[in-house]
Scaffold this motif. Sequence first.
Motif, PDB file in Angstrom:
ATOM      1  N   GLN A  83      -0.248  96.616  92.333  1.00  0.00           N
ATOM      2  CA  GLN A  83      -0.050  95.580  93.265  1.00  0.00           C
ATOM      3  C   GLN A  83      -0.339  94.394  92.319  1.00  0.00           C
ATOM      4  O   GLN A  83      -1.195  94.316  91.363  1.00  0.00           O
ATOM      5  N   MET A 139       0.199  89.704  91.899  1.00  0.00           N
ATOM      6  CA  MET A 139       0.079  88.444  92.668  1.00  0.00           C
ATOM      7  C   MET A 139      -0.228  87.502  91.776  1.00  0.00           C
ATOM      8  O   MET A 139      -1.083  87.828  90.884  1.00  0.00           O
ATOM      9  N   TRP A 176       5.571  85.620  90.958  1.00  0.00           N
ATOM     10  CA  TRP A 176       4.602  86.507  91.839  1.00  0.00           C
ATOM     11  C   TRP A 176       3.727  85.441  92.709  1.00  0.00           C
ATOM     12  O   TRP A 176       2.710  85.736  92.985  1.00  0.00           O
ATOM     13  N   ARG A 227       3.751  85.910  96.737  1.00  0.00           N
ATOM     14  CA  ARG A 227       4.501  87.354  96.992  1.00  0.00           C
ATOM     15  C   ARG A 227       3.498  88.354  96.363  1.00  0.00           C
ATOM     16  O   ARG A 227       3.118  88.053  95.316  1.00  0.00           O
ATOM     17  N   LEU A 232       3.830  92.023  94.723  1.00  0.00           N
ATOM     18  CA  LEU A 232       4.767  92.973  94.169  1.00  0.00           C
ATOM     19  C   LEU A 232       3.778  94.518  94.455  1.00  0.00           C
ATOM     20  O   LEU A 232       2.816  94.486  93.932  1.00  0.00           O
ATOM     21  N   ARG A 233       4.619  95.401  94.898  1.00  0.00           N
ATOM     22  CA  ARG A 233       4.035  96.722  95.001  1.00  0.00           C
ATOM     23  C   ARG A 233       4.991  97.680  94.508  1.00  0.00           C
ATOM     24  O   ARG A 233       6.065  97.816  94.842  1.00  0.00           O
ATOM     25  N   TRP A 237       9.992  99.717  94.492  1.00  0.00           N
ATOM     26  CA  TRP A 237       9.439  98.575  94.305  1.00  0.00           C
ATOM     27  C   TRP A 237       9.465  97.514  95.351  1.00  0.00           C
ATOM     28  O   TRP A 237      10.904  97.520  96.113  1.00  0.00           O
ATOM     29  N   ARG A 238       8.761  97.011  95.928  1.00  0.00           N
ATOM     30  CA  ARG A 238       8.774  96.106  97.038  1.00  0.00           C
ATOM     31  C   ARG A 238       7.863  95.052  97.148  1.00  0.00           C
ATOM     32  O   ARG A 238       6.949  94.986  96.481  1.00  0.00           O
ATOM     33  N   THR A 239       8.362  93.892  97.587  1.00  0.00           N
ATOM     34  CA  THR A 239       7.590  92.566  97.643  1.00  0.00           C
ATOM     35  C   THR A 239       7.314  92.327  98.951  1.00  0.00           C
ATOM     36  O   THR A 239       8.250  92.384  99.996  1.00  0.00           O
TER      37      THR A 239
END
Lengths: 91, 246
Positions: free
Chosen positions: B141, B143, B201, B204, B206-207, B215-217
């Motif tokens: 993760q 940010m 980031w 947001r 980010l994972r 990849w997801r935000t």
Amino acid sequence: MAQVRIPTPLRKYTAGAEAVEAEGGTVAALVSDLDRRYPGIRERICDEKGEVRRFVNLFVNGEDIRFLKQLDTPIKAGDEVSIVPAIAGGA
Amino acid sequence: MLVRHACEPALATRRVLVVGVGGLGSPAALALAQAGIGTLGLVDPDPIEISNLHRQLLYESADVGRPKVAVAAERLRRLAPGLRVETWCERFGPGHVALLRGFDCLVDGTDTVAAKFVLNDAALAARVPLVHAGVLGFVAQLMTVVPGASACYRCVFEEPPPPEETPSCQEAGVLGPVVALAGAFQAAEAVRLLVGTTPAWTNRLLRIDAWTGSWRTVPLAPNPRCTACTAIAEHESANAGRSDVP
């Protein structure tokens, strides 16, 4: 049914599944349904008072429920709910 | 050099502090050194252990037992002879706020949630941008916290969990390439901050899940109830009030 994204630390409750289905008209109802399907998962999301634990965030379609109606945030079929806990590692 | 364009001269005068020179801090420091950063500060209290070597790219088996900051400084200076490296072989704590003020950007390479909260709060107090990351297993993760302008770590996660609920990499395992990826992303974000480009980031999260390849935000927002942001705003407000007194 809503789709629930399960973070790594909670996948031991979902037999390793990264995404599962659950239903409920609100986030609270959805968490209860999730716990019926995957016993024990609720207490990793909510504390003994039923509130979302402060190191866990829930997002409905990418929106933080703390800025919506918290556990009363409505859920409809097809919604995506993400459970995002703080994770520690890095060293 | 990693960054071969107009921003490289701008980096030569900039100072980045890497807190924790392990799985995240090693690749971040390497990338920043290669990018042409002027000064890297390294903070880490620990010696190198054999179990670190699969993911901590700066070290090798002959280094076991030596302080991470000393070995990292040697390697980085060899890699980038013009680089200045400053080291603190100590655990980062709330007393390090003054140290942070001497840097332009902070990279979070710590490995406990408690340490990440301490660093977040110190970054806010020092008003220095922080590039956060946490990694466990196959998941990372990220940010970025720009004090006063974006959600901070405590805006998102309001308090640390009990230690038994957040195992460290040492306890739960981590895939080496995942920390390397996250550390490299932290370095890229630090470069963006240092050259004045909009960071990727902020607001947001980010994972990255290397197991599922996803990849997801998720969007973040400053939390009006955030105790850290509120404390800093009140402190600054009080100081502003004092400065108005003739």
